[in-house]
Design a protein around this motif. Structure first.
Motif, PDB file in Angstrom:
ATOM      1  N   ILE A  54     -21.244-117.767   2.390  1.00  0.00           N
ATOM      2  CA  ILE A  54     -20.655-118.814   3.233  1.00  0.00           C
ATOM      3  C   ILE A  54     -20.986-120.203   2.695  1.00  0.00           C
ATOM      4  O   ILE A  54     -20.184-121.135   2.807  1.00  0.00           O
ATOM      5  CB  ILE A  54     -21.145-118.648   4.709  1.00  0.00           C
ATOM      6  N   GLU A  55     -22.156-120.326   2.079  1.00  0.00           N
ATOM      7  CA  GLU A  55     -22.570-121.650   1.585  1.00  0.00           C
ATOM      8  C   GLU A  55     -21.684-122.127   0.448  1.00  0.00           C
ATOM      9  O   GLU A  55     -21.659-123.326   0.152  1.00  0.00           O
ATOM     10  CB  GLU A  55     -24.020-121.609   1.114  1.00  0.00           C
ATOM     11  N   GLY A  56     -20.991-121.181  -0.193  1.00  0.00           N
ATOM     12  CA  GLY A  56     -20.274-121.564  -1.392  1.00  0.00           C
ATOM     13  C   GLY A  56     -18.777-121.783  -1.225  1.00  0.00           C
ATOM     14  O   GLY A  56     -18.090-122.131  -2.180  1.00  0.00           O
ATOM     15  N   GLU A  69     -33.145-118.598   0.153  1.00  0.00           N
ATOM     16  CA  GLU A  69     -33.055-119.444   1.348  1.00  0.00           C
ATOM     17  C   GLU A  69     -31.629-119.824   1.727  1.00  0.00           C
ATOM     18  O   GLU A  69     -31.363-120.936   2.172  1.00  0.00           O
ATOM     19  CB  GLU A  69     -33.955-120.667   1.204  1.00  0.00           C
ATOM     20  N   LEU A  70     -30.738-118.894   1.499  1.00  0.00           N
ATOM     21  CA  LEU A  70     -29.359-119.096   1.957  1.00  0.00           C
ATOM     22  C   LEU A  70     -29.206-118.302   3.250  1.00  0.00           C
ATOM     23  O   LEU A  70     -28.793-117.144   3.244  1.00  0.00           O
ATOM     24  CB  LEU A  70     -28.369-118.619   0.894  1.00  0.00           C
ATOM     25  N   THR A  71     -29.581-118.929   4.356  1.00  0.00           N
ATOM     26  CA  THR A  71     -29.625-118.188   5.620  1.00  0.00           C
ATOM     27  C   THR A  71     -28.293-118.202   6.356  1.00  0.00           C
ATOM     28  O   THR A  71     -28.205-117.723   7.480  1.00  0.00           O
ATOM     29  CB  THR A  71     -30.720-118.752   6.544  1.00  0.00           C
ATOM     30  N   GLY A  72     -27.266-118.737   5.718  1.00  0.00           N
ATOM     31  CA  GLY A  72     -25.945-118.668   6.336  1.00  0.00           C
ATOM     32  C   GLY A  72     -25.502-117.224   6.505  1.00  0.00           C
ATOM     33  O   GLY A  72     -24.884-116.858   7.510  1.00  0.00           O
ATOM     34  N   THR A  73     -25.838-116.387   5.553  1.00  0.00           N
ATOM     35  CA  THR A  73     -25.548-114.957   5.660  1.00  0.00           C
ATOM     36  C   THR A  73     -26.494-114.373   6.700  1.00  0.00           C
ATOM     37  O   THR A  73     -27.703-114.475   6.560  1.00  0.00           O
ATOM     38  CB  THR A  73     -25.756-114.268   4.297  1.00  0.00           C
TER      39      THR A  73
END
Ligand code: FES
Ligand code: FES
Lengths: 291, 776, 159
Positions: free
Chosen positions: C77-79, C34-38
């Motif tokens: 991007i989240e990191g 659920e890391l939809t930034g990518t």
């Protein structure tokens, strides 16, 4: 359906994985082409054998005047290698044209060759450099010139379900030798070439000792401009000679019409320009300028 | 020039943090509990009748929850474009599409759709649907489609002209004008299919509640009109449908004015069948082949001038390829004509234009909406005229460009123009004086400089209805909430509209928040398109803010015991201006005795005070916008590699009169992006078809839009003419960046090579052939 | 379908997750983690919206089989930063108008970061080459290039 994904640690382990899967397994390196083909059903395989973690395949080496590039070396690694830039400029240039920066971080030079697209940039450069591939077979090792690795349009002589190209090797450019690669494309990234040409020349006393020219897509794989090479052999390094050679490149070229990347007529008309530019650059890179 | 506190400042976008951290919500990122995934079966043929369709095997596949075809979905005709919701009588919108029909009219046309628990299963189910087609003859070129032998693509639209609608705009007496002209030049141009190629493909998530209420999150640029279209298709009251963006969209450029291709109705139809939320995200290929494109076509310009260079007559004609369904095919030729006729003072003009159905991907709205198709030909002919007259093309333009108050064919006024200034600035940037002196004899690489100018609109009227609404509520702590229905496709209006609200309300931007692009929580607007959002929605925001401000000041007047006219609202503080002298108040004609001791009160305190007395300040803006012309001059320098035919753009100088830049950084960004899209239009972008009607350019890899590495120097400059009709003087800017770009490049190529190209894109092969031809 | 346990480091944290050998990394990131930034703009390596950094190199996660991430270090991007501790590239993208619709932005920022991790004094040409695989249809790349230049300068100042 893909069931397994393996990371062999040695070349022999990779080959034995292939063998034990009896044709159902397949080598993967960068995977940038393969992973488009699998979902489209163009390639069927149940197991991928990832060779990018075999330490010896990640190397670019120079030994006794011979440069070797391992099967896990990416386009960017080749393009950014000082050794390649200096001693095989054509390959560095070709590698830096493929796809995009991200693709070049994944895609390997040898994968580009094995995928056997007619205008594979690095294959064109490697043919001009006179490269030979080392192939690990279940039965032993075999050597095949890159030029002979095309079995037809989009068909490699390599069977990635049973064989593994471990590296390609070619002589480093020596003094008074120069290489160059030129490419005609519709934009600077994310585009296949309309035409690409690589050349390697050896000069001596204002003359060409020899030249090797590869061009594409004018046949199933990179095509040697043999007539041009013949003209150059022993000839003076002059614009007239280069022009004559460039024109004669058409003798071996048989470009097809592409709805996307130029008609046969157009490609035929501009091929000599590219051959000429490649030769001029190769001569310049050889440290001599063309009078 | 007036200095503002918030307006005119390049503040950081309000959505920047979310977008820079990957937390911004897009339709394609959405996930709802129990959500299914949809995939569409598309026609492999350009024109065929579906004889039978068998979905039984697909339905049996485990994980498949619904299969939709023309047999189990509404048979309600619609138009995917918002035009069906705001076409004003006596005109009638062309309704020519079903969600699924039993005839397919282009390669990619929808045949059926599956909803399943995963995308992979949905994909696999498509392969199990058996369709029997009867092939029908197909036609791809608009001129061929008009011939009597051509196959009829829609039974009720004879001669393949959508709605039979031919636009004719007479102005003055063209025939007489040509007779009186000393010089006449006529040329026909061919323009290509360009694709919006926005980064987020068409997408929608639909949820149909058990109470019959429908919620659709989608990539639409027009939530309110889209709600109306869906209400019609599914026969549901509009009040029961909510359409919204979540709240961001990965670009638009016109491709989803109305429905996002068919993403919304397909998702709703499947959700109704499956009784679960359904998500559909077009693949990039689907987006290329089954989602509106720019109109290709043929444009003829005939220009007549007097010896002194005064333009005297123009005839403009456009036959556009509308593709398989109407979409915006009735409006586009109208805008093409109007914009083409509005740039120069030409007393005698005539325009004739229409679209033609063919068996290709439907053409619809794309940034510029017909205007680039007009200006590449017109500006080419203007350059030819300059050459014939022996005049500098720049001077010839200066002599003829429209001035404020000049009569013109449009039903609104030419209310402002900074075009002359744009031309002067652009000429300086490019080095116009170098023109003609750039090349050494015998050079194989030739340089050239060219220019093009143009105008555009700032909203959609008079081509269709246009009105807008907004409301502003002052929260109980004095902060401001703005609600407007217009989406932000990336154009920055969710920042610039709050800037306007903050300015009028006299508060800092940090006090304003905005709800936008939601048909349920915002009042009606026709949406974000036609370069109208800042201009039209901005006017509504100004109105709403004025209204709220008036209420605030009235209440504050009572509180401070002073006439509201004497109050100022700045930095969230209301304070008394002017001094009371006896019974007379200086600075205002109104006076009130018994002023309180206090001379100021914060908006925060006032709002809470009002709240305790059962009152909220609610400002409403309800406006019908005027319209106003933005102006622009582009200058290009190019280099032509004559041995290969390749053109390299060295620089584009783009100077735009935007009226007033509410946020200059955002305005520049709009123009820069437009310029690059215009360069693509000129040089490389095109979707071609094979002889069977299959799209050849159906991916980013094949479709040659520019990458970062292909981008030349782009020098954007802003001119502010302060239009009297726009909010704070602003005019439209969203589309203008690519209006005259192809013209400037084509003129630069002519300057370099002496070859006048009448067809774009100027691909290496086209240029090479022409150069070879020229040498003969 | 046979599933495998994939172990890797994601934004500095160890992750263990069951994947199928068929899964692409982009889908594992977006759907399973659920890391939809990518973002996914094409799924074919042609747009760069899905760019992540794997073992220090920018790659298209839509062309990376999830299994290839085994034991690798992946950055998304989240990191890379957020409020209070933005990466310089995020800051300059926000401040210099390099963001419009924002759909290309995560990939664009990851490509830029990968470049700046290697050099904090890139030439304009190097920036163009490093970003040529990231399509942006909104900005014309002008302000993006400016933002990367400015971020490089910020990073040089900090060094
Ligand atoms: S989604 Fe991976 S490159 Fe486009
Ligand atoms: S900001 Fe929209 S694609 Fe780049």
């Amino acid at each position: 359906m893909l069931q397994d994904y393996l990371f062999p640690e040695t070349i022999s382990e990779a080959v034995s994985f292939l063998k034990s899967n009896e044709g159902q397994a397949r080598i993967i390196a960068g995977g940038t082409d393969l992973l488009l083909d699998i979902p489209e059903g163009k390639i069927k395989t149940s197991c991928l054998v990832d060779i990018t973690r075999i330490p010896e395949l990640s190397k670019i080496t120079l030994e006794d005047g011979v440069i070797s590039i391992g099967a896990a070396v990416t386009h960017n690694q080749a393009a950014n290698s000082e050794l390649i830039q200096e001693k095989a400029a054509a390959l560095a240039q070709a590698a830096s044209c493929v796809g995009s920066y991200q693709i070049r971080n994944s895609a390997t030079v040898i994968g580009n060759v094995c995928n056997a697209q007619p205008a594979a940039d690095t294959a064109v450069a490697l043919v001009a450099l006179g490269a030979v591939a080392e192939i690990a077979n279940p039965g032993g090792t075999e050597y095949v010139p890159v030029e002979k690795m095309y079995a037809g349009v989009g068909k490699s002589t390599i069977d990635s379900a049973s064989q593994l190209v471990t590296r390609v090797s070619f002589p480093a450019a020596q003094k008074k030798q120069g290489t160059a690669f030129v490419r005609l494309h519709q934009r600077k990234a994310l585009a296949l070439p309309m035409l690409n040409v690589a050349a390697m020349v050896a000069l001596e006393g204002g003359k060409f000792l020899w030249a090797r020219i590869a061009m594409a897509p004018v046949g199933p794989g990179p095509v040697r401009a043999l007539s041009a090479e013949e003209i150059l052999k022993g000839a003076e390094v002059t614009p007239e000679v280069i022009e004559k050679a460039a024109q004669s490149a058409l003798e071996q070229a048989n470009p097809r019409s592409s709805a996307l990347r130029g008609s046969k007529e157009y490609r035929t008309s501009v091929l000599p320009v590219l051959v000429r530019r490649a030769l001029e650059q190769a001569v310049a890179n050889a440290g001599s300028s063309c009078k | 020039m007036k200095e503002y506190n918030v307006v005119g400042h390049s503040v950081r976008r309000l959505d920047a943090v979310e977008k820079a951290t990957g937390t911004a919500g897009f339709t394609s990122d959405m996930k709802l509990p129990g959500m299914l995934y949809a995939k569409v079966l598309r026609s492999p043929y350009a024109h065929a009748r579906i004889l039978s369709i068998d979905t039984s095997e697909a339905e049996k596949l485990p994980g498949v929850k619904a299969v939709a075809t023309h047999k189990n979905t509404p048979r309600e005709l619609f138009n995917t474009s918002a035009t069906m919701t705001f076409t004003v009588p006596p005109m009638v919108p062309v309704l020519d599409q079903y969600i699924f029909d039993n005839v397919v009219r282009y390669v990619g046309d929808e045949v059926a759709a599956v909803a399943a628990v995963t995308e992979k299963i949905a994909e696999a189910a498509l392969k199990l649907i058996k369709v029997e087609y009867e092939l029908l003859p197909a036609v791809f070129d608009p001129l061929e489609a008009m011939t009597p032998e051509a196959p009829v693509i829609h039974e009720s639209h004879k001669k393949n002209i959508p709605g039979g609608e031919v636009i004719q705009i007479p102005y003055g007496d063209a025939e007489k004008g040509f007779a009186e002209s000393d010089l006449i030049i006529e040329k026909t141009f061919k323009v290509p299919v360009q694709k919006q190629a926005q980064m987020e493909t068409q997408a929608a998530v639909a949820q149909v509640g058990l109470d019959g209420k429908i919620t659709v999150w989608s990539t639409t640029q027009t939530p309110h009109p889209t709600k109306m279209i869906l209400a019609k298709i599914f026969s549901v009251p509009e009040s029961k449908i909510r359409v919204l963006n979540p709240p961001y969209i990965g670009g638009g450029f016109g491709v989803r004015i109305g429905l996002s291709a068919k993403a919304e109705p397909i998702a709703v139809a499947l959700s109704m069948l499956a009784k679960k939320p359904v998500k559909i995200v077009y693949t990039r290929k689907e987006d290329f082949i089954a989602s509106d494109t720019r109109h290709a076509g043929y444009v003829t310009v005939k220009l007549g001038a007097k010896k002194d260079g005064a333009f005297h007559a123009m005839y403009l004609k456009a036959i556009l390829n509308g593709g398989a369904y109407c979409s915006f095919s009735c409006e586009t030729p109208g805008v093409l004509g109007c914009m083409g006729m509005a740039v120069y003072r030409i007393p005698n003009q005539f325009y004739y234009g229409h679209s033609v159905y063919t068996n290709t991907t439907p053409s619809g709205a794309m940034r510029g909406f017909g205007n680039p198709q007009a200006m590449y030909p017109i500006e080419s002919v203007v350059d030819m005229m300059a050459e014939q007259l022996g005049m500098d093309p720049l001077e010839l333009r200066l002599k003829n460009i429209m001035q404020v108050g000049d009569p013109w064919p449009l039903p609104y006024k030419c209310s402002s123009t900074g075009l002359a200034e744009c031309i002067a600035k652009g000429a300086r940037s490019i080095g116009w004086e170098k023109r003609g002196k750039l090349n050494k004899p015998g050079a194989k690489k030739l340089r050239g400089i060219g220019m093009g100018v143009g105008t555009h609109c700032s909203n959609a009227w008079p081509w269709c209805g246009d009105y807008d609404n907004a409301y502003i509520t002052v929260q109980q702590d004095g902060s401001i909430h703005l609600a407007t229905g217009v989406p932000d496709m990336g154009t920055g209006t969710s920042t610039s509209l709050p800037q306007i609200a903050a300015e009028v309300m006299g508060v800092g931007l940090d006090k304003v928040s905005i709800t936008f692009a939601d048909s349920a929580s915002t009042p009606f607007t026709i949406g974000s398109h036609a370069s109208r959002t800042l201009y039209a929605a901005g006017t509504a925001v100004v109105e709403a803010a004025r209204d709220a401000r008036k209420q605030v000041l009235e209440y504050a007047g009572e509180f401070l015991k002073v006439a509201p006219e004497r109050l100022e609202l700045k930095d969230s503080v209301i304070y008394v201006t002017g001094q009371a002298v006896g019974n007379d108040c200086s600075g205002s004609g109104v006076c009130q005795t018994g002023e309180s001791e206090r001379k100021s009160i914060s908006l925060k305190e006032l709002a809470y005070n009002a709240h305790l007395r059962n009152k909220q300040f609610i400002g409403v803006g309800r406006i019908v916008p005027d319209n106003a012309p933005p102006w622009h001059a582009h200058f290009a320098e190019v280099e032509v590699d004559t041995e290969l035919g390749q053109i390299r753009v060295i620089k584009v100088a783009a100077v735009h009169d935007v009226g007033k830049a509410v946020n200059p950084m955002i305005v520049e960004g709009q123009i820069e992006g437009g310029v690059l899209m215009g360069i693509g239009y000129a040089l490389s972008e095109e979707i071609k078809y094979d002889e069977k009607g299959k799209q050849l350019h159906d991916s980013f890899h094949k479709y040659m839009l520019a990458t970062a590495d292909d981008t030349p120097e782009i020098d954007v400059m802003i001119v502010e003419s302060n239009d009297p009709t726009g909010p704070f003087g602003a005019k439209g800017v969203g589309e203008t960046g690519l209006v005259p770009t192809a013209a400037a490049i084509a003129n630069a190529v002519y300057d370099a090579t002496g070859i006048r190209f009448t067809e774009i894109p100027l691909t290496e092969e086209r240029v090479f052939r022409a150069l070879a031809e020229n040498r003969k | 379908m046979s599933s495998k346990i994939l172990k890797f480091t994601l934004n500095g944290e160890p992750v263990e997750i069951a994947v199928s050998p068929e899964d692409m990394l982009v889908d594992v990131l977006r759907d399973k983690l659920e890391l939809t930034g990518t973002k996914k703009g094409c799924g074919k390596g042609e747009c760069g919206a899905c760019t992540i950094i794997m073992d220090g190199e920018a790659v298209n996660s839509c062309l990376v089989p999830a299994m290839k991430a085994m034991s690798a270090s992946v950055e998304t991007i989240e990191g890379i930063g957020g409020p209070g501790k933005f990466h310089p590239v995020q800051e300059t993208f926000m401040d210099l108008g390099a963001i419009q619709c924002g759909f290309c932005t995560p990939g664009m920022i990851m490509s830029s970061k990968a470049l700046l991790d290697k050099t904090t004094s890139p030439t304009s040409q190097e920036i163009k080459k490093a970003l040529a695989g990231n399509i942006c249809r909104c900005t014309g790349y002008v302000k993006i290039e400016e933002a990367v230049m400015a971020a490089a300068e910020k990073m040089r100042e900090k060094q």
